[in-house]
Design a protein around this motif. Sequence first.
Motif, PDB file in Angstrom:
ATOM      1  N   ILE A  78       0.840  -1.113  -0.152  1.00  0.00           N
ATOM      2  CA  ILE A  78      -0.042  -0.148   0.098  1.00  0.00           C
ATOM      3  C   ILE A  78       0.870   1.243   0.074  1.00  0.00           C
ATOM      4  N   ARG A  82       0.765   4.301  -2.509  1.00  0.00           N
ATOM      5  CA  ARG A  82       0.480   5.631  -1.988  1.00  0.00           C
ATOM      6  C   ARG A  82       1.435   6.779  -2.385  1.00  0.00           C
ATOM      7  N   LEU A 151      -7.201   3.861  -0.613  1.00  0.00           N
ATOM      8  CA  LEU A 151      -6.082   3.259   0.265  1.00  0.00           C
ATOM      9  C   LEU A 151      -5.840   3.724   1.718  1.00  0.00           C
TER      10      LEU A 151
END
Length: 221
Positions: A78, A82, A151
């Motif tokens: 993630i 990001r 996210l």
Amino acid sequence: MADNLQEQLYQNLRQALLSGRFQPGERLKIRDLAEEWGTSPMPVRAALQRLVAEGALEGEPQRSLRVPVMTRERYLQILQVRQSLEGLAVEDAARHLLPADVQVLRDCTERMEAALNARDVQGYLDANSQFHLTLYGACRNPTLLRMIEALWLQVGPFFNRLFTEADLSLRLNDFHEDALRALEQGDGAGARKAIEQDLGYCGQYLLNLLELENGGRLGAR
């Protein structure tokens, strides 16, 4: 009326996840939430199922759902995405920020600083989520913003762990202030660098924490 209530409950739960009001692994019971909000279980269940579909919650037996437990492997995946998406959003947003947006960002940095001094974890997390999502919202790219928020729904509950060591928490606002100064000067690249440093600094700490908790085993579970 029912649709409006469901949407309101969904937005309340969504904001709670974005600002870290729930912990990883925490169970959310439909009847408890319905009682808390003074409504029937049906709109609560519908709101929770929307969050399951978005990956923010996962199913559990006995009519309860839970916030997913974070693993090092999942967090690393993630974080990598990001950094790319949020960096892009910041550089784009720098061209579109209005004076009112900049004032909101300034207020957020002041609230974060006050919260850190007071050791107010939730106060910091609330202002932190508002700072980042206000900034990204100015990018004028709805698709990009939806991806970022999806996210954040997955990692927001894990941000509480940033406060397990005092030395780290005292630095949590530095990169926000750097980003704000760059934005006030119209320096989109500088603001992007500051936000990417913020994500990297906090992300590395959390990755190390997860590795320690898993006894050094990468991607446990």
